[in-house]
Scaffold this active site. Structure first.
Site, mmCIF file in Angstrom:
data_model
loop_
_atom_site.group_PDB
_atom_site.id
_atom_site.type_symbol
_atom_site.label_atom_id
_atom_site.label_comp_id
_atom_site.label_asym_id
_atom_site.label_seq_id
_atom_site.Cartn_x
_atom_site.Cartn_y
_atom_site.Cartn_z
ATOM 1 N N ARG A 16 1.762 -11.287 5.984
ATOM 2 C CA ARG A 16 3.213 -11.342 6.162
ATOM 3 C C ARG A 16 3.688 -10.656 7.432
ATOM 4 O O ARG A 16 4.833 -10.804 7.818
ATOM 5 C CB ARG A 16 3.896 -10.760 4.926
ATOM 6 C CG ARG A 16 3.474 -11.530 3.664
ATOM 7 C CD ARG A 16 4.192 -11.076 2.449
ATOM 8 N NE ARG A 16 5.619 -11.378 2.503
ATOM 9 C CZ ARG A 16 6.458 -11.132 1.519
ATOM 10 N NH1 ARG A 16 6.017 -10.605 0.404
ATOM 11 N NH2 ARG A 16 7.735 -11.420 1.633
ATOM 12 N N HIS A 47 -5.346 -14.810 9.309
ATOM 13 C CA HIS A 47 -4.270 -13.846 9.576
ATOM 14 C C HIS A 47 -4.780 -12.531 10.155
ATOM 15 O O HIS A 47 -4.109 -11.510 10.072
ATOM 16 C CB HIS A 47 -3.443 -13.562 8.317
ATOM 17 C CG HIS A 47 -2.924 -14.803 7.654
ATOM 18 N ND1 HIS A 47 -1.920 -15.557 8.206
ATOM 19 C CD2 HIS A 47 -3.295 -15.427 6.508
ATOM 20 C CE1 HIS A 47 -1.688 -16.585 7.412
ATOM 21 N NE2 HIS A 47 -2.509 -16.540 6.384
ATOM 22 N N PRO A 78 0.826 -1.214 0.000
ATOM 23 C CA PRO A 78 0.000 0.000 0.000
ATOM 24 C C PRO A 78 0.864 1.271 0.000
ATOM 25 O O PRO A 78 1.785 1.387 0.799
ATOM 26 C CB PRO A 78 -0.803 -0.109 1.303
ATOM 27 C CG PRO A 78 -0.702 -1.543 1.708
ATOM 28 C CD PRO A 78 0.599 -2.045 1.174
ATOM 29 N N GLU A 79 0.585 2.162 -0.934
ATOM 30 C CA GLU A 79 1.290 3.438 -1.033
ATOM 31 C C GLU A 79 0.310 4.568 -0.723
ATOM 32 O O GLU A 79 -0.799 4.318 -0.252
ATOM 33 C CB GLU A 79 1.872 3.608 -2.452
ATOM 34 C CG GLU A 79 2.789 2.460 -2.871
ATOM 35 C CD GLU A 79 3.349 2.628 -4.283
ATOM 36 O OE1 GLU A 79 3.361 3.756 -4.801
ATOM 37 O OE2 GLU A 79 3.764 1.619 -4.876
#
Ligand SMILES: [Zn+2]
Length: 299
Positions: free
Chosen positions: A115, A96, A2-3
């Protein structure tokens, strides 16, 4: 990852929660949280007062009590695969999911991260200011003069400068590559060798690309979703990112791929020449009326 556009979309999606109170906090794994016990102690009974974005960083402001507000900020960095989604507490949580923040209206703010490269921490107002002071300017907020000063005086490669969060905050690989393609600049050119016109082109390109990406709810090339779990659509508008080997949408040349500043960069070897384009002169045109491109620039 994500930017700016994705984090901005998440921030906008979270703003309707302003005024809501957290009722409960529950964790799965906590290795990406600084002092999880602090979240457990401070968040219950706290009210969401504000949602801000600084580059790729989300800052959610809380007040402890209504009358004597003890303010603090929950900082969330989504890392590579983080998702912050508002869901009905009755819905099963995605795999997750590691943080559940219960809201008084029966919904939950859930943080999911496959992650776990994301990060979460609570800071004071001073802590937030110190953190923001380390960041560069927001590309949507800075003017051309400051942009020129921040990039045009630096010897580093322009791609590295765009990714450096101390120079500009919020750009990552996707929007850096898209902006350089749009501005017709090779990622390995040095900031200080860019002409005034080229810097203006780049400044404009970044604004156009990032604003359009925000309008389209961000880019979902991996698992990015907004605060309501919806994917963005800017991936359909990508011109160069992850298009290596395909034809350039502007000139038809094959999109290339090189590593700059440790990151894969996608670029068009014809429209983004390694050296500054020389203004075409009379007599330099071939029989098709097109300017010849010197062969070294095609490499
Ligand atoms: Zn091209």
């Amino acid at each position: 990852m994500p930017e700016l556009a994705e984090v901005e979309t998440v921030a906008r999606g979270l703003r309707p929660l302003v005024g809501r109170t957290i009722t409960a906090v529950r964790f799965g794994k906590t290795d990406f949280i600084d002092q999880p016990e602090l979240l457990r102690a401070l968040l219950p009974e706290s009210r969401i007062g504000e949602v801000r974005r600084y580059g790729k960083l989300l800052a959610i402001g809380f007040a402890r009590r209504r009358l004597d507000p003890e303010r603090f900020w929950l900082l969330v960095h989504l890392g590579m695969t983080g998702q912050l989604v508002i869901q009905d507490s009755g819905l099963p949580a995605a795999r997750h999911t590691h943080v559940w923040l219960g809201l008084e209206d029966g919904r939950e703010l859930r943080y999911t991260d496959i992650r776990r490269f994301g990060r979460m921490q609570i800071v004071s107002a001073e802590g937030l200011a110190a953190r923001v002071a380390l960041l560069g300017a927001d590309p949507l907020e800075l003017g051309i003069a400051e942009f020129r000063q921040r990039l045009g005086t630096r010897r580093a490669r322009v791609k590295a400068l765009l990714l450096d969060q101390r120079v500009l905050r919020g750009l990552g690989n996707i929007y850096a590559d898209e902006s350089l393609w749009r501005a017709r600049l090779h990622p390995m050119r040095s900031g200080s060798e860019l002409s005034g016109t080229e810097l203006v082109r780049l400044w404009r390109a970044i604004r156009t690309v990032v604003r359009e990406a925000i309008r389209r709810g961000g880019t979902s090339v991996a698992n990015y979703v907004d605060a309501l779990g919806r994917r963005g659509t800017y991936q359909k508008r990508l011109r160069v990112y992850r298009r290596a080997g395909l034809a350039c949408l502007r000139c038809g040349a094959k999109i290339g791929r090189i590593v700059v500043a440790g990151r894969t960069s996608h670029f068009c070897p014809r429209c983004q020449p390694r050296r500054a384009a020389i203004a075409p002169r009379r007599g330099n045109r071939n029989h098709h009326g097109k300017t010849d491109i010197p062969t070294p620039l095609l490499r």
